[in-house]
Design a protein around this motif. Structure first.
Motif, PDB file in Angstrom:
ATOM      1  N   ALA A  25       0.874   5.195   0.981  1.00  0.00           N
ATOM      2  CA  ALA A  25       0.212   6.347   1.592  1.00  0.00           C
ATOM      3  C   ALA A  25       0.931   7.597   1.107  1.00  0.00           C
ATOM      4  O   ALA A  25       2.157   7.649   1.092  1.00  0.00           O
ATOM      5  CB  ALA A  25       0.271   6.258   3.107  1.00  0.00           C
ATOM      6  N   SER A  29      -3.156   4.375   7.377  1.00  0.00           N
ATOM      7  CA  SER A  29      -2.107   4.806   6.455  1.00  0.00           C
ATOM      8  C   SER A  29      -1.989   6.318   6.403  1.00  0.00           C
ATOM      9  O   SER A  29      -0.888   6.868   6.341  1.00  0.00           O
ATOM     10  CB  SER A  29      -2.376   4.277   5.048  1.00  0.00           C
ATOM     11  OG  SER A  29      -2.193   2.898   4.985  1.00  0.00           O
ATOM     12  N   ARG A  77      -1.968  -0.656  -3.616  1.00  0.00           N
ATOM     13  CA  ARG A  77      -3.183   0.003  -3.124  1.00  0.00           C
ATOM     14  C   ARG A  77      -2.885   1.467  -2.814  1.00  0.00           C
ATOM     15  O   ARG A  77      -2.027   1.758  -1.981  1.00  0.00           O
ATOM     16  CB  ARG A  77      -3.691  -0.673  -1.864  1.00  0.00           C
ATOM     17  CG  ARG A  77      -4.223  -2.031  -2.119  1.00  0.00           C
ATOM     18  CD  ARG A  77      -4.863  -2.569  -0.858  1.00  0.00           C
ATOM     19  NE  ARG A  77      -5.108  -3.988  -1.040  1.00  0.00           N
ATOM     20  CZ  ARG A  77      -4.954  -4.874  -0.110  1.00  0.00           C
ATOM     21  NH1 ARG A  77      -4.568  -4.527   1.080  1.00  0.00           N
ATOM     22  NH2 ARG A  77      -5.204  -6.140  -0.354  1.00  0.00           N
ATOM     23  N   TYR A 107      -7.025   2.390   5.441  1.00  0.00           N
ATOM     24  CA  TYR A 107      -6.872   3.688   4.789  1.00  0.00           C
ATOM     25  C   TYR A 107      -6.616   4.785   5.823  1.00  0.00           C
ATOM     26  O   TYR A 107      -5.687   5.578   5.686  1.00  0.00           O
ATOM     27  CB  TYR A 107      -8.120   4.003   3.956  1.00  0.00           C
ATOM     28  CG  TYR A 107      -8.090   5.343   3.277  1.00  0.00           C
ATOM     29  CD1 TYR A 107      -7.302   5.541   2.149  1.00  0.00           C
ATOM     30  CD2 TYR A 107      -8.856   6.408   3.734  1.00  0.00           C
ATOM     31  CE1 TYR A 107      -7.273   6.769   1.503  1.00  0.00           C
ATOM     32  CE2 TYR A 107      -8.825   7.636   3.105  1.00  0.00           C
ATOM     33  CZ  TYR A 107      -8.039   7.804   1.989  1.00  0.00           C
ATOM     34  OH  TYR A 107      -8.018   9.031   1.360  1.00  0.00           O
ATOM     35  N   ILE A 166      -9.437   8.669  -5.941  1.00  0.00           N
ATOM     36  CA  ILE A 166      -9.573   7.626  -4.923  1.00  0.00           C
ATOM     37  C   ILE A 166     -11.047   7.266  -4.784  1.00  0.00           C
ATOM     38  O   ILE A 166     -11.888   8.124  -4.534  1.00  0.00           O
ATOM     39  CB  ILE A 166      -9.001   8.101  -3.568  1.00  0.00           C
ATOM     40  CG1 ILE A 166      -7.571   8.583  -3.732  1.00  0.00           C
ATOM     41  CG2 ILE A 166      -9.097   7.017  -2.523  1.00  0.00           C
ATOM     42  CD1 ILE A 166      -6.623   7.536  -4.247  1.00  0.00           C
ATOM     43  N   HIS A 201      -3.363   4.553  -0.902  1.00  0.00           N
ATOM     44  CA  HIS A 201      -3.930   5.185   0.283  1.00  0.00           C
ATOM     45  C   HIS A 201      -3.489   6.645   0.265  1.00  0.00           C
ATOM     46  O   HIS A 201      -2.623   7.064   1.009  1.00  0.00           O
ATOM     47  CB  HIS A 201      -3.463   4.479   1.554  1.00  0.00           C
ATOM     48  CG  HIS A 201      -4.095   3.146   1.746  1.00  0.00           C
ATOM     49  ND1 HIS A 201      -3.935   2.417   2.894  1.00  0.00           N
ATOM     50  CD2 HIS A 201      -4.909   2.405   0.953  1.00  0.00           C
ATOM     51  CE1 HIS A 201      -4.614   1.288   2.794  1.00  0.00           C
ATOM     52  NE2 HIS A 201      -5.204   1.264   1.621  1.00  0.00           N
ATOM     53  N   HIS A 212     -11.970   1.173   3.607  1.00  0.00           N
ATOM     54  CA  HIS A 212     -11.112   0.135   4.193  1.00  0.00           C
ATOM     55  C   HIS A 212     -10.501   0.680   5.485  1.00  0.00           C
ATOM     56  O   HIS A 212     -10.031   1.815   5.526  1.00  0.00           O
ATOM     57  CB  HIS A 212     -10.010  -0.237   3.195  1.00  0.00           C
ATOM     58  CG  HIS A 212      -9.285  -1.472   3.567  1.00  0.00           C
ATOM     59  ND1 HIS A 212      -8.215  -1.472   4.418  1.00  0.00           N
ATOM     60  CD2 HIS A 212      -9.475  -2.766   3.199  1.00  0.00           C
ATOM     61  CE1 HIS A 212      -7.769  -2.702   4.561  1.00  0.00           C
ATOM     62  NE2 HIS A 212      -8.506  -3.507   3.832  1.00  0.00           N
ATOM     63  N   THR A 221       0.865  -1.169   0.000  1.00  0.00           N
ATOM     64  CA  THR A 221       0.000   0.000   0.000  1.00  0.00           C
ATOM     65  C   THR A 221       0.903   1.220   0.000  1.00  0.00           C
ATOM     66  O   THR A 221       1.992   1.198   0.578  1.00  0.00           O
ATOM     67  CB  THR A 221      -0.934   0.049   1.233  1.00  0.00           C
ATOM     68  OG1 THR A 221      -0.130   0.052   2.408  1.00  0.00           O
ATOM     69  CG2 THR A 221      -1.882  -1.118   1.248  1.00  0.00           C
ATOM     70  N   THR A 268     -11.583   2.121  -1.486  1.00  0.00           N
ATOM     71  CA  THR A 268     -10.329   2.384  -0.788  1.00  0.00           C
ATOM     72  C   THR A 268     -10.578   3.130   0.512  1.00  0.00           C
ATOM     73  O   THR A 268     -10.042   2.767   1.555  1.00  0.00           O
ATOM     74  CB  THR A 268      -9.382   3.209  -1.685  1.00  0.00           C
ATOM     75  OG1 THR A 268      -9.154   2.487  -2.885  1.00  0.00           O
ATOM     76  CG2 THR A 268      -8.073   3.484  -0.990  1.00  0.00           C
ATOM     77  N   THR A 269     -11.403   4.165   0.472  1.00  0.00           N
ATOM     78  CA  THR A 269     -11.598   5.007   1.652  1.00  0.00           C
ATOM     79  C   THR A 269     -12.371   4.300   2.757  1.00  0.00           C
ATOM     80  O   THR A 269     -12.232   4.666   3.923  1.00  0.00           O
ATOM     81  CB  THR A 269     -12.327   6.313   1.284  1.00  0.00           C
ATOM     82  OG1 THR A 269     -13.589   5.996   0.679  1.00  0.00           O
ATOM     83  CG2 THR A 269     -11.499   7.147   0.337  1.00  0.00           C
TER      84      THR A 269
END
Length: 156
Positions: free
Chosen positions: A47, A100, A67, A97, A87, A69, A94, A45, A91-92
């Motif tokens: 961020a 991150s 992914r 998220y 985004i 983030h 999860h 992921t 995703t948001t």
């Protein structure tokens, strides 16, 4: 521009790169660093702050099975329209998220330490190879300073 890729669990810098300052340098450097790391891990992921909320960049991440983030850039234009984000809701929503987004701010500690402790606020060397070497040494020094704290925390 100096760029660093940090793993969030321990706050260690795993890759660093120095580039010329262009409008796309941050995103290009990030993709280059991810390409060097992606073969070593199955699940990644990334961020990042809202400057990375661009459809091309997010698409490049998804193509690499990373992914995104990334903080949502919800800025409002002069006409009053809210900027469209790259985004999506999957995703948001999860739980990782939010974690991150909190952890990504730790990268600023790296750059703050480098500027304060190594004198990188004003670089004393000239030429891209020398600056890249100095930046690499500063990143390595940060990791070495961080290691005793991590080892002490692991043994207790």
């Amino acid at each position: 521009m100096g760029h660093a890729l940090m793993e969030n669990r321990n706050g260690l810098v795993v890759d660093a790169e120095l580039t010329l300052a262009t409008g796309l340098a941050e995103r290009e450097a990030t993709l280059a660093m991810l390409d060097r790391r992606s073969a070593k891990s199955q699940r990644i992921t990334l961020a990042a702050d809202k400057a990375y909320d661009v459809e091309d960049f997010v698409g490049s991440l998804r193509a690499r099975k990373v992914r995104p983030h990334i903080a949502i850039n919800g800025s409002v234009s002069k006409t009053g329209k809210v900027r469209k984000t790259a985004i999506d809701k999957r995703t948001t929503h999860h739980p990782g998220y939010g974690i991150s987004l909190r952890c990504r701010k730790r990268i600023e500690e790296v750059f703050g330490w480098i500027k304060a402790q190594t004198g990188f606020a004003k670089v004393e060397v000239q030429g891209r190879p020398k600056v890249a070497a100095a930046f690499g040494f500063a990143i390595a020094a940060y990791n070495l300073v961080r290691l005793p704290r991590l080892i002490a925390g692991a043994t207790t």
